[in-house]
Design a protein around this motif. Structure first.
Motif, PDB file in Angstrom:
ATOM      1  N   UNK A 140      34.187  52.590  42.288  1.00 52.14           N
ATOM      2  CA  UNK A 140      33.404  51.457  40.794  1.00 52.14           C
ATOM      3  C   UNK A 140      34.170  51.362  40.528  1.00 52.14           C
ATOM      4  N   UNK A 141      35.790  52.502  40.522  1.00 55.21           N
ATOM      5  CA  UNK A 141      36.966  51.047  39.709  1.00 55.21           C
ATOM      6  C   UNK A 141      37.582  50.324  40.434  1.00 55.21           C
ATOM      7  N   UNK A 142      37.701  50.287  41.728  1.00 58.43           N
ATOM      8  CA  UNK A 142      38.010  49.322  42.346  1.00 58.43           C
ATOM      9  C   UNK A 142      37.473  47.702  42.004  1.00 58.43           C
ATOM     10  N   UNK A 143      35.554  48.384  42.133  1.00 64.71           N
ATOM     11  CA  UNK A 143      35.100  46.985  41.566  1.00 64.71           C
ATOM     12  C   UNK A 143      35.137  46.360  40.194  1.00 64.71           C
TER      13      UNK A 143
ATOM     14  N   UNK B  65      38.111  44.221  40.690  1.00 65.96           N
ATOM     15  CA  UNK B  65      37.750  42.875  41.158  1.00 65.96           C
ATOM     16  C   UNK B  65      36.946  42.034  39.909  1.00 65.96           C
ATOM     17  N   UNK B  66      35.979  42.593  39.049  1.00 66.62           N
ATOM     18  CA  UNK B  66      35.436  42.015  37.719  1.00 66.62           C
ATOM     19  C   UNK B  66      36.085  41.458  36.888  1.00 66.62           C
ATOM     20  N   UNK B  67      37.032  41.936  36.692  1.00 67.89           N
ATOM     21  CA  UNK B  67      38.052  41.738  35.100  1.00 67.89           C
ATOM     22  C   UNK B  67      38.977  40.443  35.970  1.00 67.89           C
ATOM     23  N   UNK B  68      39.340  40.529  37.406  1.00 68.37           N
ATOM     24  CA  UNK B  68      40.342  39.340  38.164  1.00 68.37           C
ATOM     25  C   UNK B  68      39.606  38.417  38.076  1.00 68.37           C
ATOM     26  N   UNK B  69      37.900  38.317  38.425  1.00 69.26           N
ATOM     27  CA  UNK B  69      37.309  37.437  38.639  1.00 69.26           C
ATOM     28  C   UNK B  69      36.865  36.521  37.470  1.00 69.26           C
TER      29      UNK B  69
ATOM     30  N   UNK C  96      28.040  40.156  36.680  1.00 69.28           N
ATOM     31  CA  UNK C  96      27.018  40.969  37.422  1.00 69.28           C
ATOM     32  C   UNK C  96      28.416  42.158  38.344  1.00 69.28           C
ATOM     33  N   UNK C  97      29.394  41.666  38.462  1.00 71.20           N
ATOM     34  CA  UNK C  97      30.151  42.430  39.515  1.00 71.20           C
ATOM     35  C   UNK C  97      30.294  43.558  38.421  1.00 71.20           C
ATOM     36  N   UNK C  98      30.786  44.041  37.583  1.00 70.39           N
ATOM     37  CA  UNK C  98      31.317  44.583  36.154  1.00 70.39           C
ATOM     38  C   UNK C  98      29.838  45.438  36.042  1.00 70.39           C
TER      39      UNK C  98
END
Length: 73
Positions: free
Chosen positions: A22-25, A28-32, A50-52
């Motif tokens: 969940x943390x890695x997702x 990724x959401x923050x980078x996106x 959505x990813x967050x």
């Protein structure tokens, strides 16, 4: 090696694995989100939201699952 492991470690490893995922997702959401803000496009922003939300749900489910394993359910 089966006799040396303490009971309850599987539940802890399971909970930590869900939380790491969940943390890695979330990262990724923050980078996106950052990419979407710089490119001024709506698609990466929607995907980031959505990813967050999926990352938050994954952490919640992992925590609940770990607690259920701790209590032996």
């Amino acid at each position: 090696m089966t006799g040396t492991q303490a009971p309850g470690l599987q539940a802890e490893r399971t909970r930590l694995a869900w939380q790491r995922t969940g943390l890695s997702m979330g990262v990724c959401a923050l980078l996106m989100l950052r990419h979407g803000l710089h490119s001024e496009s709506w698609l990466p922003l929607g995907q980031a939201v959505f990813l967050g939300m999926a990352a938050a749900l994954l952490v919640c489910v992992g925590t609940a699952r770990g607690l259920m394993l701790d209590h032996g359910r």
